[in-house]
Design a protein around this motif. Structure first.
Motif, PDB file in Angstrom:
ATOM      1  N   ILE A  54     -94.106-107.403  47.663  1.00 45.79           N
ATOM      2  CA  ILE A  54     -93.854-105.802  47.205  1.00 45.79           C
ATOM      3  C   ILE A  54     -92.549-105.489  46.901  1.00 45.79           C
ATOM      4  CG2 ILE A  54     -94.386-103.479  48.086  1.00 45.79           C
ATOM      5  CD1 ILE A  54     -96.561-104.802  49.494  1.00 45.79           C
ATOM      6  N   GLY A  55     -91.849-106.080  48.023  1.00 47.86           N
ATOM      7  CA  GLY A  55     -90.110-105.723  47.665  1.00 47.86           C
ATOM      8  C   GLY A  55     -89.758-106.186  46.496  1.00 47.86           C
ATOM      9  N   GLN A  56     -90.073-107.335  46.230  1.00 46.68           N
ATOM     10  CA  GLN A  56     -89.628-107.804  44.942  1.00 46.68           C
ATOM     11  C   GLN A  56     -90.126-107.053  43.658  1.00 46.68           C
ATOM     12  OE1 GLN A  56     -87.358-109.954  44.285  1.00 46.68           O
ATOM     13  NE2 GLN A  56     -86.879-110.807  46.497  1.00 46.68           N
ATOM     14  N   ILE A  57     -91.141-106.703  43.745  1.00 45.81           N
ATOM     15  CA  ILE A  57     -91.935-105.961  42.586  1.00 45.81           C
ATOM     16  C   ILE A  57     -90.846-104.366  42.518  1.00 45.81           C
ATOM     17  CG2 ILE A  57     -93.584-104.457  41.789  1.00 45.81           C
ATOM     18  CD1 ILE A  57     -95.558-106.564  43.056  1.00 45.81           C
ATOM     19  N   TRP A  58     -90.588-103.950  43.746  1.00 47.13           N
ATOM     20  CA  TRP A  58     -89.969-102.618  43.771  1.00 47.13           C
ATOM     21  C   TRP A  58     -88.641-102.963  42.972  1.00 47.13           C
ATOM     22  CZ3 TRP A  58     -90.597-100.312  49.323  1.00 47.13           C
ATOM     23  CH2 TRP A  58     -91.735-100.081  49.404  1.00 47.13           C
ATOM     24  N   ALA A  59     -87.871-104.341  43.698  1.00 47.13           N
ATOM     25  CA  ALA A  59     -86.526-104.615  42.905  1.00 47.13           C
ATOM     26  C   ALA A  59     -86.539-104.765  41.493  1.00 47.13           C
ATOM     27  CB  ALA A  59     -86.276-105.841  43.521  1.00 47.13           C
ATOM     28  N   GLU A 137    -104.325-101.746  49.335  1.00 51.14           N
ATOM     29  CA  GLU A 137    -104.386-101.449  50.939  1.00 51.14           C
ATOM     30  C   GLU A 137    -104.574-102.909  51.472  1.00 51.14           C
ATOM     31  OE1 GLU A 137    -107.077 -98.814  53.835  1.00 51.14           O
ATOM     32  OE2 GLU A 137    -108.206 -99.622  52.153  1.00 51.14           O
ATOM     33  N   SER A 138    -103.777-103.097  52.360  1.00 54.35           N
ATOM     34  CA  SER A 138    -103.872-104.332  53.207  1.00 54.35           C
ATOM     35  C   SER A 138    -104.016-104.099  54.780  1.00 54.35           C
ATOM     36  CB  SER A 138    -102.651-105.194  52.856  1.00 54.35           C
ATOM     37  OG  SER A 138    -102.731-106.343  53.891  1.00 54.35           O
ATOM     38  N   LYS A 139    -105.162-104.337  55.185  1.00 54.99           N
ATOM     39  CA  LYS A 139    -105.604-104.021  56.649  1.00 54.99           C
ATOM     40  C   LYS A 139    -105.710-105.270  57.462  1.00 54.99           C
ATOM     41  CE  LYS A 139    -108.776-100.788  57.419  1.00 54.99           C
ATOM     42  NZ  LYS A 139    -110.116-100.007  57.394  1.00 54.99           N
ATOM     43  N   ASP A 140    -105.161-104.656  58.768  1.00 53.04           N
ATOM     44  CA  ASP A 140    -105.692-105.845  59.929  1.00 53.04           C
ATOM     45  C   ASP A 140    -107.101-105.874  60.061  1.00 53.04           C
ATOM     46  OD1 ASP A 140    -102.968-106.207  61.832  1.00 53.04           O
ATOM     47  OD2 ASP A 140    -103.012-104.223  60.743  1.00 53.04           O
ATOM     48  N   ALA A 141    -107.500-107.183  60.506  1.00 54.97           N
ATOM     49  CA  ALA A 141    -108.898-107.455  60.400  1.00 54.97           C
ATOM     50  C   ALA A 141    -109.094-108.495  61.799  1.00 54.97           C
ATOM     51  CB  ALA A 141    -109.466-107.865  59.185  1.00 54.97           C
ATOM     52  N   LEU A 277    -100.432-100.690  41.698  1.00 53.08           N
ATOM     53  CA  LEU A 277    -100.710-101.607  42.241  1.00 53.08           C
ATOM     54  C   LEU A 277    -102.077-101.602  43.104  1.00 53.08           C
ATOM     55  CD1 LEU A 277     -99.242-104.393  43.313  1.00 53.08           C
ATOM     56  CD2 LEU A 277     -98.628-102.963  45.322  1.00 53.08           C
ATOM     57  N   THR A 278    -103.036-102.606  42.943  1.00 59.38           N
ATOM     58  CA  THR A 278    -104.102-102.673  43.548  1.00 59.38           C
ATOM     59  C   THR A 278    -104.571-103.786  44.643  1.00 59.38           C
ATOM     60  OG1 THR A 278    -105.257-104.198  42.148  1.00 59.38           O
ATOM     61  CG2 THR A 278    -105.034-102.342  41.376  1.00 59.38           C
ATOM     62  N   THR A 279    -105.595-103.490  45.374  1.00 59.53           N
ATOM     63  CA  THR A 279    -105.742-104.410  46.624  1.00 59.53           C
ATOM     64  C   THR A 279    -105.825-105.795  46.137  1.00 59.53           C
ATOM     65  OG1 THR A 279    -106.525-102.542  47.997  1.00 59.53           O
ATOM     66  CG2 THR A 279    -107.309-104.815  48.609  1.00 59.53           C
ATOM     67  N   GLN A 280    -106.864-105.890  44.950  1.00 60.09           N
ATOM     68  CA  GLN A 280    -107.055-107.404  44.227  1.00 60.09           C
ATOM     69  C   GLN A 280    -105.694-107.901  43.909  1.00 60.09           C
ATOM     70  OE1 GLN A 280    -109.849-108.695  44.380  1.00 60.09           O
ATOM     71  NE2 GLN A 280    -108.833-110.546  43.740  1.00 60.09           N
ATOM     72  N   ASP A 281    -104.807-107.159  43.355  1.00 60.96           N
ATOM     73  CA  ASP A 281    -103.323-107.648  43.010  1.00 60.96           C
ATOM     74  C   ASP A 281    -102.880-108.209  44.286  1.00 60.96           C
ATOM     75  OD1 ASP A 281    -103.650-106.727  40.241  1.00 60.96           O
ATOM     76  OD2 ASP A 281    -102.628-104.848  40.809  1.00 60.96           O
ATOM     77  N   LEU A 282    -102.901-107.586  45.541  1.00 69.31           N
ATOM     78  CA  LEU A 282    -102.325-108.221  46.543  1.00 69.31           C
ATOM     79  C   LEU A 282    -102.970-109.406  46.938  1.00 69.31           C
ATOM     80  CD1 LEU A 282    -101.746-105.177  49.033  1.00 69.31           C
ATOM     81  CD2 LEU A 282    -100.100-106.480  47.304  1.00 69.31           C
ATOM     82  N   VAL A 283    -104.298-109.543  47.045  1.00 70.52           N
ATOM     83  CA  VAL A 283    -104.938-110.584  47.318  1.00 70.52           C
ATOM     84  C   VAL A 283    -104.462-111.965  46.187  1.00 70.52           C
ATOM     85  CG1 VAL A 283    -107.264-111.828  47.215  1.00 70.52           C
ATOM     86  CG2 VAL A 283    -107.081-109.572  47.944  1.00 70.52           C
ATOM     87  N   ASP A 284    -104.604-111.697  44.974  1.00 72.23           N
ATOM     88  CA  ASP A 284    -104.302-112.689  43.961  1.00 72.23           C
ATOM     89  C   ASP A 284    -102.535-113.122  44.055  1.00 72.23           C
ATOM     90  OD1 ASP A 284    -106.992-112.290  43.099  1.00 72.23           O
ATOM     91  OD2 ASP A 284    -105.935-111.067  41.313  1.00 72.23           O
ATOM     92  N   MET A 285    -101.829-112.337  44.422  1.00 72.90           N
ATOM     93  CA  MET A 285    -100.474-112.551  44.598  1.00 72.90           C
ATOM     94  C   MET A 285    -100.093-113.382  45.827  1.00 72.90           C
ATOM     95  SD  MET A 285     -98.230-109.434  42.882  1.00 72.90           S
ATOM     96  CE  MET A 285     -99.134-108.078  43.721  1.00 72.90           C
ATOM     97  N   ASN A 286    -100.773-112.963  46.783  1.00 74.53           N
ATOM     98  CA  ASN A 286    -100.691-113.762  48.226  1.00 74.53           C
ATOM     99  C   ASN A 286    -101.138-115.115  48.047  1.00 74.53           C
ATOM    100  OD1 ASN A 286     -99.609-111.756  49.618  1.00 74.53           O
ATOM    101  ND2 ASN A 286    -101.683-110.762  50.296  1.00 74.53           N
ATOM    102  N   LEU A 287    -102.217-115.372  47.187  1.00 76.37           N
ATOM    103  CA  LEU A 287    -102.653-116.692  47.049  1.00 76.37           C
ATOM    104  C   LEU A 287    -101.854-117.492  46.226  1.00 76.37           C
ATOM    105  CD1 LEU A 287    -105.211-118.676  47.443  1.00 76.37           C
ATOM    106  CD2 LEU A 287    -106.104-117.939  45.401  1.00 76.37           C
ATOM    107  N   ARG A 288    -101.245-116.840  45.250  1.00 76.42           N
ATOM    108  CA  ARG A 288    -100.381-117.900  44.535  1.00 76.42           C
ATOM    109  C   ARG A 288     -99.304-118.154  45.458  1.00 76.42           C
ATOM    110  NH1 ARG A 288     -97.869-115.385  39.117  1.00 76.42           N
ATOM    111  NH2 ARG A 288     -97.117-117.472  39.212  1.00 76.42           N
ATOM    112  N   ASN A 289     -98.812-117.321  46.308  1.00 73.93           N
ATOM    113  CA  ASN A 289     -97.629-117.823  47.169  1.00 73.93           C
ATOM    114  C   ASN A 289     -98.020-118.778  48.285  1.00 73.93           C
ATOM    115  OD1 ASN A 289     -96.211-116.629  50.121  1.00 73.93           O
ATOM    116  ND2 ASN A 289     -94.862-116.933  48.301  1.00 73.93           N
ATOM    117  N   VAL A 290     -99.149-118.693  48.952  1.00 71.16           N
ATOM    118  CA  VAL A 290     -99.395-119.440  50.002  1.00 71.16           C
ATOM    119  C   VAL A 290    -100.195-120.591  49.791  1.00 71.16           C
ATOM    120  CG1 VAL A 290     -98.923-117.720  51.655  1.00 71.16           C
ATOM    121  CG2 VAL A 290    -101.381-118.276  51.011  1.00 71.16           C
TER     122      VAL A 290
END
Length: 308
Positions: A54-59, A137-141, A277-290
């Motif tokens: 997210i920080g890099q997107i803002w940057a 949205e990224s919630k604790d679970a 930015l959407t929740t699915q975007d976060l899911v997809d980007m996290n998967l690409r990273n890890v």
């Protein structure tokens, strides 16, 4: 409502931690001086990949808008990066609405997004300002293995009362969070004497998943947008427990800034890109990273920006 004060001692501790995280001292005052400071933004990120992405997107968005940007990555937990923000080491940091509200004050049990926004405005210190809530949205679970869920018939957080002991793999600070052990007892009636936290500082990453799968813990705190991957890159068979009492509040991504310190228009740029930015975007980007690709946050951010 009572506001949690960030003490000088905590700020000092934050400075020490930040200095240890990077060869370039991230506690040094943000930006420079004179006209150059008018177009410089220093972004801080927490110590997990999603925050860095997210920080890099803002940057990238800010650079495209003509601002000079510095990103100080992997600063640490909320206690550390908010101290850095108030101390002036950074100008803005990605946050999550519900957790941020509960950090500084009280939040009505079961609060929806609108109530979280109202509560956040009430409890946020005058030195800080929140931007607009993103749809993302990224919630604790609370997660358990499929095997544990089947064996004990677990489908909701309340069902954890069926376990003789509840050992939660989670970041160290989780032990003090309102939705942590205290919330299990206060909201779901779980016997406090049966609950413990196994501290793992990888933000719900592979070490946390391994602790759950290998039986070091029988419950784990893993974000809803975080892939639960095994060492071989395959996804672990985990179950997210339902939260019918809304122990965990809405967690929209939101920028938090030092009030009055960003260059003119910079917060508007961040708000505008967050709105896409959407929740699915976060899911997809996290998967690409890890996942198997292991793409770097900066690359992921740039490629997402290219689609906007």
């Amino acid at each position: 409502m009572h506001t949690k004060r960030i003490t000088p001692a905590l700020i000092a501790a934050a400075a020490f931690t930040l200095a240890a995280c990077a060869s370039e001292d991230p506690t040094a005052p943000a930006g420079g001086s004179g006209d150059a400071r008018d177009k410089t933004v220093t972004i801080g990120t927490a110590n997990f990949p999603e925050s860095e992405i997210i920080g890099q997107i803002w940057a990238q968005a800010l650079r495209d808008a003509g601002y000079d940007v510095d990103v100080k990555s992997g600063i640490g937990s909320r206690e550390v990066y908010l101290s850095a923000l108030q101390d002036g080491a950074i100008d803005v940091v990605p946050e999550y609405a519900g957790n941020l509200t509960q950090f500084f004050g009280d939040l009505e049990q079961g609060a929806d997004e609108a109530k979280v926004r109202d509560a956040l405005n009430d409890v946020l210190p005058d030195t800080l300002q929140a931007g607009e809530f993103s749809p993302a949205e990224s919630k604790d679970a609370y997660r358990v293995t499929r095997e544990t869920a089947d064996e004990y018939k677990l489908s909701s957080i309340a069902d954890l009362s069926k376990l003789d002991s509840v050992t939660i793999a989670a970041p160290p600070e989780f032990a003090e969070r309102p939705y942590g052990p205290k919330g299990l007892t206060d909201v779901y009636g779980i016997d406090a004497s049966t609950v413990s936290v196994t501290p793992i500082s990888d933000g719900g990453g592979p070490l946390t998943v391994a602790a759950l799968v290998q039986g070091t813990a029988n419950v784990a705190n893993i974000f809803t947008t975080s892939p639960a991957l095994l060492d071989n890159g395959e996804e672990a068979d985990l179950v997210i427990l339902d939260d019918p009492e809304h122990l965990i509040p809405p967690q929209n991504v939101v920028p938090v800034v030092r009030a009055g310190e960003l260059p003119d228009g910079a917060l508007d740029v961040i708000n505008n890109i967050d709105a896409k930015l959407t929740t699915q975007d976060l899911v997809d980007m996290n998967l690409r990273n890890v996942g198997k690709e292991r793409a770097e946050p900066k690359q992921i951010a740039q490629e997402w920006m290219n689609t906007q």
